[in-house]
Motif scaffolding. Sequence first.
Motif, PDB file in Angstrom:
ATOM      1  N   GLU A  14     -54.588   4.374 -74.924  1.00 46.22           N
ATOM      2  CA  GLU A  14     -55.257   4.637 -73.659  1.00 46.22           C
ATOM      3  C   GLU A  14     -55.984   5.974 -73.668  1.00 46.22           C
ATOM      4  O   GLU A  14     -55.419   6.998 -74.012  1.00 46.22           O
ATOM      5  CB  GLU A  14     -54.224   4.640 -72.529  1.00 46.22           C
ATOM      6  CG  GLU A  14     -54.837   4.640 -71.135  1.00 46.22           C
ATOM      7  CD  GLU A  14     -55.410   3.282 -70.778  1.00 46.22           C
ATOM      8  OE1 GLU A  14     -56.521   3.242 -70.234  1.00 46.22           O
ATOM      9  OE2 GLU A  14     -54.735   2.281 -71.067  1.00 46.22           O
ATOM     10  N   ARG A  15     -57.270   5.921 -73.292  1.00 48.22           N
ATOM     11  CA  ARG A  15     -58.039   7.135 -73.024  1.00 48.22           C
ATOM     12  C   ARG A  15     -58.341   7.170 -71.527  1.00 48.22           C
ATOM     13  O   ARG A  15     -58.302   6.146 -70.843  1.00 48.22           O
ATOM     14  CB  ARG A  15     -59.337   7.163 -73.819  1.00 48.22           C
ATOM     15  CG  ARG A  15     -59.151   7.320 -75.312  1.00 48.22           C
ATOM     16  CD  ARG A  15     -60.460   7.710 -75.973  1.00 48.22           C
ATOM     17  NE  ARG A  15     -60.897   9.036 -75.559  1.00 48.22           N
ATOM     18  CZ  ARG A  15     -60.525  10.165 -76.164  1.00 48.22           C
ATOM     19  NH1 ARG A  15     -59.699  10.125 -77.208  1.00 48.22           N
ATOM     20  NH2 ARG A  15     -60.975  11.331 -75.739  1.00 48.22           N
ATOM     21  N   PHE A  16     -58.643   8.341 -71.036  1.00 46.82           N
ATOM     22  CA  PHE A  16     -58.927   8.475 -69.616  1.00 46.82           C
ATOM     23  C   PHE A  16     -60.037   9.495 -69.412  1.00 46.82           C
ATOM     24  O   PHE A  16     -60.329  10.330 -70.284  1.00 46.82           O
ATOM     25  CB  PHE A  16     -57.679   8.939 -68.849  1.00 46.82           C
ATOM     26  CG  PHE A  16     -57.286  10.364 -69.157  1.00 46.82           C
ATOM     27  CD1 PHE A  16     -57.790  11.419 -68.415  1.00 46.82           C
ATOM     28  CD2 PHE A  16     -56.442  10.652 -70.222  1.00 46.82           C
ATOM     29  CE1 PHE A  16     -57.447  12.724 -68.710  1.00 46.82           C
ATOM     30  CE2 PHE A  16     -56.092  11.945 -70.525  1.00 46.82           C
ATOM     31  CZ  PHE A  16     -56.602  12.990 -69.772  1.00 46.82           C
ATOM     32  N   GLY A  17     -60.667   9.421 -68.253  1.00 44.18           N
ATOM     33  CA  GLY A  17     -61.651  10.413 -67.833  1.00 44.18           C
ATOM     34  C   GLY A  17     -61.441  10.717 -66.360  1.00 44.18           C
ATOM     35  O   GLY A  17     -61.126   9.815 -65.575  1.00 44.18           O
TER      36      GLY A  17
ATOM     37  N   PRO B 108     -60.822   2.364 -73.579  1.00 42.90           N
ATOM     38  CA  PRO B 108     -61.253   2.943 -74.866  1.00 42.90           C
ATOM     39  C   PRO B 108     -62.520   3.773 -74.755  1.00 42.90           C
ATOM     40  O   PRO B 108     -62.700   4.729 -75.496  1.00 42.90           O
ATOM     41  CB  PRO B 108     -61.473   1.702 -75.746  1.00 42.90           C
ATOM     42  CG  PRO B 108     -60.688   0.616 -75.091  1.00 42.90           C
ATOM     43  CD  PRO B 108     -60.702   0.897 -73.637  1.00 42.90           C
ATOM     44  N   ALA B 109     -63.427   3.396 -73.836  1.00 43.66           N
ATOM     45  CA  ALA B 109     -64.702   4.106 -73.714  1.00 43.66           C
ATOM     46  C   ALA B 109     -64.701   5.066 -72.531  1.00 43.66           C
ATOM     47  O   ALA B 109     -65.751   5.367 -71.968  1.00 43.66           O
ATOM     48  CB  ALA B 109     -65.842   3.099 -73.569  1.00 43.66           C
ATOM     49  N   ALA B 110     -63.526   5.554 -72.142  1.00 41.47           N
ATOM     50  CA  ALA B 110     -63.415   6.384 -70.943  1.00 41.47           C
ATOM     51  C   ALA B 110     -64.244   7.660 -71.036  1.00 41.47           C
ATOM     52  O   ALA B 110     -64.753   8.141 -70.025  1.00 41.47           O
ATOM     53  CB  ALA B 110     -61.951   6.731 -70.685  1.00 41.47           C
TER      54      ALA B 110
ATOM     55  N   GLY C 148     -66.995  18.231 -62.125  1.00 41.26           N
ATOM     56  CA  GLY C 148     -66.399  18.601 -63.404  1.00 41.26           C
ATOM     57  C   GLY C 148     -65.809  17.363 -64.052  1.00 41.26           C
ATOM     58  O   GLY C 148     -65.083  16.613 -63.409  1.00 41.26           O
ATOM     59  N   VAL C 149     -66.141  17.130 -65.317  1.00 38.42           N
ATOM     60  CA  VAL C 149     -65.708  15.921 -66.022  1.00 38.42           C
ATOM     61  C   VAL C 149     -64.760  16.310 -67.149  1.00 38.42           C
ATOM     62  O   VAL C 149     -65.086  17.163 -67.981  1.00 38.42           O
ATOM     63  CB  VAL C 149     -66.910  15.144 -66.596  1.00 38.42           C
ATOM     64  CG1 VAL C 149     -66.437  13.851 -67.271  1.00 38.42           C
ATOM     65  CG2 VAL C 149     -67.911  14.826 -65.499  1.00 38.42           C
ATOM     66  N   VAL C 150     -63.580  15.692 -67.161  1.00 32.28           N
ATOM     67  CA  VAL C 150     -62.563  15.924 -68.188  1.00 32.28           C
ATOM     68  C   VAL C 150     -62.204  14.577 -68.803  1.00 32.28           C
ATOM     69  O   VAL C 150     -62.110  13.580 -68.088  1.00 32.28           O
ATOM     70  CB  VAL C 150     -61.291  16.563 -67.588  1.00 32.28           C
ATOM     71  CG1 VAL C 150     -60.231  16.770 -68.662  1.00 32.28           C
ATOM     72  CG2 VAL C 150     -61.619  17.880 -66.923  1.00 32.28           C
ATOM     73  N   ASP C 151     -62.035  14.541 -70.108  1.00 33.61           N
ATOM     74  CA  ASP C 151     -61.566  13.310 -70.739  1.00 33.61           C
ATOM     75  C   ASP C 151     -60.508  13.669 -71.774  1.00 33.61           C
ATOM     76  O   ASP C 151     -60.399  14.820 -72.201  1.00 33.61           O
ATOM     77  CB  ASP C 151     -62.717  12.547 -71.405  1.00 33.61           C
ATOM     78  CG  ASP C 151     -63.263  13.264 -72.630  1.00 33.61           C
ATOM     79  OD1 ASP C 151     -62.762  12.995 -73.739  1.00 33.61           O
ATOM     80  OD2 ASP C 151     -64.161  14.111 -72.487  1.00 33.61           O
ATOM     81  N   GLY C 152     -59.724  12.687 -72.163  1.00 33.35           N
ATOM     82  CA  GLY C 152     -58.676  12.931 -73.147  1.00 33.35           C
ATOM     83  C   GLY C 152     -57.915  11.665 -73.470  1.00 33.35           C
ATOM     84  O   GLY C 152     -58.230  10.569 -72.974  1.00 33.35           O
ATOM     85  N   ARG C 153     -56.909  11.842 -74.276  1.00 32.57           N
ATOM     86  CA  ARG C 153     -56.060  10.720 -74.667  1.00 32.57           C
ATOM     87  C   ARG C 153     -54.682  10.909 -74.049  1.00 32.57           C
ATOM     88  O   ARG C 153     -54.152  12.011 -74.011  1.00 32.57           O
ATOM     89  CB  ARG C 153     -55.947  10.662 -76.202  1.00 32.57           C
ATOM     90  CG  ARG C 153     -55.205   9.424 -76.714  1.00 32.57           C
ATOM     91  CD  ARG C 153     -55.090   9.462 -78.228  1.00 32.57           C
ATOM     92  NE  ARG C 153     -56.373   9.435 -78.865  1.00 32.57           N
ATOM     93  CZ  ARG C 153     -57.061   8.312 -79.098  1.00 32.57           C
ATOM     94  NH1 ARG C 153     -56.565   7.141 -78.720  1.00 32.57           N
ATOM     95  NH2 ARG C 153     -58.228   8.353 -79.691  1.00 32.57           N
ATOM     96  N   ALA C 154     -54.128   9.829 -73.539  1.00 34.62           N
ATOM     97  CA  ALA C 154     -52.810   9.893 -72.918  1.00 34.62           C
ATOM     98  C   ALA C 154     -51.790  10.412 -73.923  1.00 34.62           C
ATOM     99  O   ALA C 154     -51.847  10.096 -75.107  1.00 34.62           O
ATOM    100  CB  ALA C 154     -52.396   8.505 -72.424  1.00 34.62           C
TER     101      ALA C 154
END
Length: 756
Positions: free
Chosen positions: A352-355, A413-415, A448-454
């Motif tokens: 899982e990825r998230f944004g 996956p494309a978060a 503000g945009v943040v993304d990452g992996r759980a």
Amino acid sequence: MTSGPGGPRCDGGAGDAAGNLAPTESDALRRFAGIWCRAVHPLAATTMKPDEFEDYLLPLARRLSVALRTSPFDAEAAYEVGAALVGAQCTEPEALPAILGVIDAHLVSCSAAPGLPSEPAGPLTDGKPLTDGKPLRVEEPLTDEEARARCVRLQHALAAGFVRELRKRERDEQEAIARAALAARSEAEKALHASEAKFQAVFEGAVMGVGIAGLDGEVLVVNDALARMFGGMDFFRPGRNVTEFVHPDDVPGAHELYRELISGERDHFRIEKPHYRDDGSVLWTNLTVILLRDSGGAPQYQLALAEDITEHRLLRERLRYEATHDELTGLPNRTLFLERLDQVLAADADAERFGVCYLDLDGFKAVNDSLGHAVGDRMLKAVAERLQSCVRTPDELIARVGGDEFLALVTGPAAQAEGTALARRMLAALAEPVRVEGRELQVRASIGVVDGRAGEIGRAEVLRSADITMYRAKAAGGNRYELADADSNARVIARHSLTNGLPSALEKGEFFIEYQPLVRLADGTVRGAEALVRWLHPVHGVLGPDQFIPLAEDTGLIVPLGRWVLEQAARQACEWRDSAEPGGEPLRVNVNLSPCQLSHPTLVSDTVAVLENSGLCPSALCLEVTENDLVGADESALRPLRQLADLGVDIALDDFGTGYSNLSYLRRLPVSTLKLDRSFTRGMQRAPADPVDVKIVEGIVSLAHTLDLAVTVEGVETAVQAEHLRVLGCDTAQGWYYARPGPPERLHTLALADAS
């Protein structure tokens, strides 16, 4: 309806219930009890007559009214009222909505009537009071908003107490049924006919739904209560099998529990289960299934006990919705957003990825302040609708988490790319003005945009990074989005850490002062020194003023810090004076003033106190003020400087040439020295000198001397530069060519070497 001694009655009955009502009972509460009686009595299974039921409700109404107005607010009484209503047999499914409806519509207005009791009096039922008799303090009249909020909480508590008491009774009944069933089974060999008769009596008379099925699932028999739950006995037509009662919302593992039961691996299980009725509606039950064994212990039948919880479920869902959604916009609120975010962050790190997008409206406060909160609320509703229209998949969530703050969550996956795309869509959706009451309001937002992996980042870090990044977008002009950057976040966090450490740093003595010589160009002697404060940070080491002075100005600490610098510099100037040779010219010390100090009302008195306490002559002190701080200053802003100048304190105009003031403005300023900015003399560091720089400096020096002002040059780094400035007539200079800032004892140790 007629009126008795206590006010209007539900059915025309007269008189009070002995022991429960005071002769001075409020007409408002009696009226509320009457309304309540008329709404609930037809739906209740109580044996009380309407006038008896009204008398029963009156102390309950009083208890709710007192709880609504008592400080501190405590909803515990509502739990007890809910239980008391169950005790009055108000247990039909339609009763609870009617009970809550009357409270919602009438409690606040009836409790606002004058002359209501300050504390409950007398028992409620069966001689058991709902209070321990301690006096309660009743608050001053509540605002409508406070009263409505308390009323809602009382409704929630009453519903919870009602459900809790009802379930207790139903559990007792379940246990009685189960005991009867087990007793019937154990007595079968001794008195089969008697046990069957007992079980049949319990079976047919039970309020709960009861059914028996074979181990193959075929329904053998059900009681009338269970048939009513499902819409009639036709539902259980011959050949009906329990395996047909599957529902998409069944709890995970329900099928496995059933398999274990009919195989004899477990004796019972209990779950909340939904069922489809024949008309397509959904029945929710608390379902307990018990395995019945034969005399040899082998599985024989399954006994189902069902409690209809559909109304309770709907109430719970309504309360859940209210707790997790924003009242104004209908969007999910912070609570629901954080629940979803926590679920995402707890997922498998490889799967899982998230944004996260943190959106804040630019300038929304001005809308509230100028047009009113009503217009602001309409604008927020319009913004919420536009933001919600940007959601394209179930993996995207928009929530309102504050006044004009919104958070968006994307997963998958494309978060990373989808989070950026969502930020673009949100800005595009807000580009068109919002029309409110005939006005077109421009909407701007920073994101503000943040993304990452759980599994790699926690909730607090995600939100902090999004918040920092959003403010970076605001600082860049707003109406844009920025992507999170670890280096930028680290700088903001470090800045925050320094800000928090500033107050204690002054108390702990972590600041110290270095001095940079001011050299007279005509003969190369030391004329004085500029005091430069440093911070010996316990973690980051020695920090220059550019790293903490802006923070001190933001927090207001610059005033006590500036006073401390002035005291230390004055004390040092006195030491230089006392150690100087007789007849020598006293050294002058220069101290910088910040804009906050310049406008502080105690500037003059503090400076005078420092001079008097240290014994320093005013002419040995020079206060430096930047040109930008004085651009456009009116006479009231200049008055403190004039007062200090009149005392004999020199005033220097620092960074001269970087502002936009008219040169003729110099005649109005109480300054005695111009400190020329280093940008004008860089072209003189090497031969040949830049002719443009030479002409500019020559003109400034000429103007200054015409106005009887001395000229000091900052940033002198080479001997060639120093000579050019001497020839052009500059009075004093400072820079690395002469000496870097250092301890006071090294003031006269000049390097006289080109800076490398």
